[in-house]
Design a protein around this motif. Structure first.
Motif, PDB file in Angstrom:
ATOM      1  N   VAL A  87       0.866  -1.095  -0.023  1.00  0.00           N
ATOM      2  CA  VAL A  87       0.025   0.080  -0.007  1.00  0.00           C
ATOM      3  C   VAL A  87       0.987   1.295  -0.110  1.00  0.00           C
ATOM      4  O   VAL A  87       0.199   2.498   0.001  1.00  0.00           O
ATOM      5  CB  VAL A  87      -0.974  -0.193   1.189  1.00  0.00           C
ATOM      6  CG1 VAL A  87      -1.986  -1.099   0.969  1.00  0.00           C
ATOM      7  CG2 VAL A  87      -0.225  -0.279   2.451  1.00  0.00           C
ATOM      8  N   GLN A  88       2.185   1.290  -0.003  1.00  0.00           N
ATOM      9  CA  GLN A  88       3.049   1.986  -0.239  1.00  0.00           C
ATOM     10  C   GLN A  88       3.101   3.177   0.921  1.00  0.00           C
ATOM     11  O   GLN A  88       2.792   4.348   0.757  1.00  0.00           O
ATOM     12  CB  GLN A  88       3.018   2.845  -1.506  1.00  0.00           C
ATOM     13  CG  GLN A  88       3.508   2.228  -2.746  1.00  0.00           C
ATOM     14  CD  GLN A  88       4.917   2.132  -2.764  1.00  0.00           C
ATOM     15  OE1 GLN A  88       5.690   2.800  -3.015  1.00  0.00           O
ATOM     16  NE2 GLN A  88       5.381   0.678  -2.193  1.00  0.00           N
ATOM     17  N   ALA A  89       3.018   2.540   2.341  1.00  0.00           N
ATOM     18  CA  ALA A  89       3.046   3.449   3.299  1.00  0.00           C
ATOM     19  C   ALA A  89       4.213   4.413   3.412  1.00  0.00           C
ATOM     20  O   ALA A  89       5.364   3.886   2.832  1.00  0.00           O
ATOM     21  CB  ALA A  89       3.021   2.425   4.490  1.00  0.00           C
ATOM     22  N   LEU A  90       3.997   5.305   3.774  1.00  0.00           N
ATOM     23  CA  LEU A  90       5.271   6.630   4.134  1.00  0.00           C
ATOM     24  C   LEU A  90       5.178   7.101   5.294  1.00  0.00           C
ATOM     25  O   LEU A  90       4.311   7.632   5.722  1.00  0.00           O
ATOM     26  CB  LEU A  90       4.859   7.599   2.976  1.00  0.00           C
ATOM     27  CG  LEU A  90       5.979   8.671   2.870  1.00  0.00           C
ATOM     28  CD1 LEU A  90       7.366   8.171   2.435  1.00  0.00           C
ATOM     29  CD2 LEU A  90       5.696   9.800   1.809  1.00  0.00           C
ATOM     30  N   PRO A  91       6.224   6.897   6.086  1.00  0.00           N
ATOM     31  CA  PRO A  91       7.236   6.129   6.018  1.00  0.00           C
ATOM     32  C   PRO A  91       6.653   4.305   6.082  1.00  0.00           C
ATOM     33  O   PRO A  91       5.569   4.411   6.825  1.00  0.00           O
ATOM     34  CB  PRO A  91       8.178   6.226   6.969  1.00  0.00           C
ATOM     35  CG  PRO A  91       7.393   6.760   8.267  1.00  0.00           C
ATOM     36  CD  PRO A  91       6.369   7.503   7.488  1.00  0.00           C
ATOM     37  N   GLY A  92       7.416   3.421   5.683  1.00  0.00           N
ATOM     38  CA  GLY A  92       7.050   2.205   5.724  1.00  0.00           C
ATOM     39  C   GLY A  92       6.875   1.809   7.406  1.00  0.00           C
ATOM     40  O   GLY A  92       6.021   0.944   7.544  1.00  0.00           O
ATOM     41  N   SER A  93       7.643   2.214   7.969  1.00  0.00           N
ATOM     42  CA  SER A  93       7.528   1.786   9.489  1.00  0.00           C
ATOM     43  C   SER A  93       6.235   2.196  10.306  1.00  0.00           C
ATOM     44  O   SER A  93       6.101   1.630  11.297  1.00  0.00           O
ATOM     45  CB  SER A  93       8.823   2.495  10.069  1.00  0.00           C
ATOM     46  OG  SER A  93       8.629   3.991  10.237  1.00  0.00           O
ATOM     47  N   LYS A  94       5.367   2.881   9.550  1.00  0.00           N
ATOM     48  CA  LYS A  94       4.095   3.144  10.133  1.00  0.00           C
ATOM     49  C   LYS A  94       3.371   1.733  10.195  1.00  0.00           C
ATOM     50  O   LYS A  94       2.574   1.712  10.965  1.00  0.00           O
ATOM     51  CB  LYS A  94       3.223   4.051   9.085  1.00  0.00           C
ATOM     52  CG  LYS A  94       3.663   5.422   9.331  1.00  0.00           C
ATOM     53  CD  LYS A  94       2.524   6.171   8.357  1.00  0.00           C
ATOM     54  CE  LYS A  94       2.646   7.716   8.443  1.00  0.00           C
ATOM     55  NZ  LYS A  94       1.563   8.260   7.240  1.00  0.00           N
ATOM     56  N   MET A  95       3.583   0.822   9.305  1.00  0.00           N
ATOM     57  CA  MET A  95       3.008  -0.513   9.332  1.00  0.00           C
ATOM     58  C   MET A  95       3.331  -1.409  10.446  1.00  0.00           C
ATOM     59  O   MET A  95       2.566  -2.304  10.784  1.00  0.00           O
ATOM     60  CB  MET A  95       3.089  -1.043   8.041  1.00  0.00           C
ATOM     61  CG  MET A  95       2.704  -0.456   6.947  1.00  0.00           C
ATOM     62  SD  MET A  95       2.672  -1.386   5.426  1.00  0.00           S
ATOM     63  CE  MET A  95       4.396  -1.258   4.974  1.00  0.00           C
ATOM     64  N   ALA A  96       4.305  -0.934  11.262  1.00  0.00           N
ATOM     65  CA  ALA A  96       4.878  -1.703  12.519  1.00  0.00           C
ATOM     66  C   ALA A  96       3.604  -1.626  13.713  1.00  0.00           C
ATOM     67  O   ALA A  96       3.420  -2.396  14.253  1.00  0.00           O
ATOM     68  CB  ALA A  96       5.916  -0.902  12.957  1.00  0.00           C
ATOM     69  N   SER A  97       2.594  -0.651  13.572  1.00  0.00           N
ATOM     70  CA  SER A  97       1.474  -0.686  14.435  1.00  0.00           C
ATOM     71  C   SER A  97       0.547  -1.927  14.191  1.00  0.00           C
ATOM     72  O   SER A  97      -0.189  -2.169  14.774  1.00  0.00           O
ATOM     73  CB  SER A  97       0.701   0.543  14.006  1.00  0.00           C
ATOM     74  OG  SER A  97       0.174   0.691  13.016  1.00  0.00           O
ATOM     75  N   ALA A  98       0.576  -2.412  12.953  1.00  0.00           N
ATOM     76  CA  ALA A  98       0.079  -3.780  12.455  1.00  0.00           C
ATOM     77  C   ALA A  98       0.674  -5.072  12.814  1.00  0.00           C
ATOM     78  O   ALA A  98       0.307  -6.091  12.930  1.00  0.00           O
ATOM     79  CB  ALA A  98      -0.559  -3.657  11.108  1.00  0.00           C
ATOM     80  N   GLY A  99       1.950  -4.913  13.150  1.00  0.00           N
ATOM     81  CA  GLY A  99       2.703  -6.151  13.228  1.00  0.00           C
ATOM     82  C   GLY A  99       4.418  -5.741  13.010  1.00  0.00           C
ATOM     83  O   GLY A  99       4.669  -5.108  12.233  1.00  0.00           O
ATOM     84  N   SER A 100       5.251  -6.446  13.973  1.00  0.00           N
ATOM     85  CA  SER A 100       6.627  -6.099  13.823  1.00  0.00           C
ATOM     86  C   SER A 100       6.909  -6.955  12.421  1.00  0.00           C
ATOM     87  O   SER A 100       8.197  -6.761  12.069  1.00  0.00           O
ATOM     88  CB  SER A 100       7.207  -7.124  15.088  1.00  0.00           C
ATOM     89  OG  SER A 100       7.036  -8.300  14.920  1.00  0.00           O
TER      90      SER A 100
END
Length: 137
Positions: A87-100
């Protein structure tokens, strides 16, 4: 022409041909393996998204965004912005909230993306409508 000369002229092309065949076979194997693996990863991510989303229309909207953003590549990285993943998260590290495991797990990226679309736009279809109007979401 002597027998040795004749053998050299016949043997050399065979050796070159064998080398070329080996190189072509090796190259062909590498070329064939990469798309097959990429296709499997994309189809696996798509199947995961279908299960997670459930609703066919919402899946289609989500899928259209992901097609444009990453072509279903969990490792897709935008070289200019650094946006990452399906989904091209910016920054990608935002997705850590859904899992490591956000860097490599399609389900984690899909979960984060769906939450983002719901929070920001109301639904995946509303996000797709925005994408169509703006070329980004």
């Amino acid at each position: 022409m002597t027998a040795v000369s004749l053998l050299r002229s016949v043997a050399a092309p065979k050796k070159a041909l064998a080398g070329a065949a080996l190189a072509a076979a090796t190259c062909g194997t590498l070329i064939a393996a990469a798309p097959a693996q990429a296709a499997t990863s994309a189809s696996s991510a798509q199947a995961t998204a279908k299960k997670m989303i459930g609703d066919s229309a919402e899946y289609q909207c989500f899928s259209r965004i992901v097609d444009h953003e990453s072509d279903w590549n969990v490792n897709a990285t935008n070289s200019s912005s650094g946006a990452y993943g399906l989904v091209q998260a910016l920054p990608g590290s935002k997705m850590a909230s859904a899992g490591s495991d956000w860097k490599t797990n399609a389900a984690t990226q899909i979960e984060w993306g769906l939450d983002y679309m719901k929070d920001r736009y109301g639904s995946a279809c509303d996000a797709w409508s925005f994408w169509q109007a703006n070329g980004w979401y």
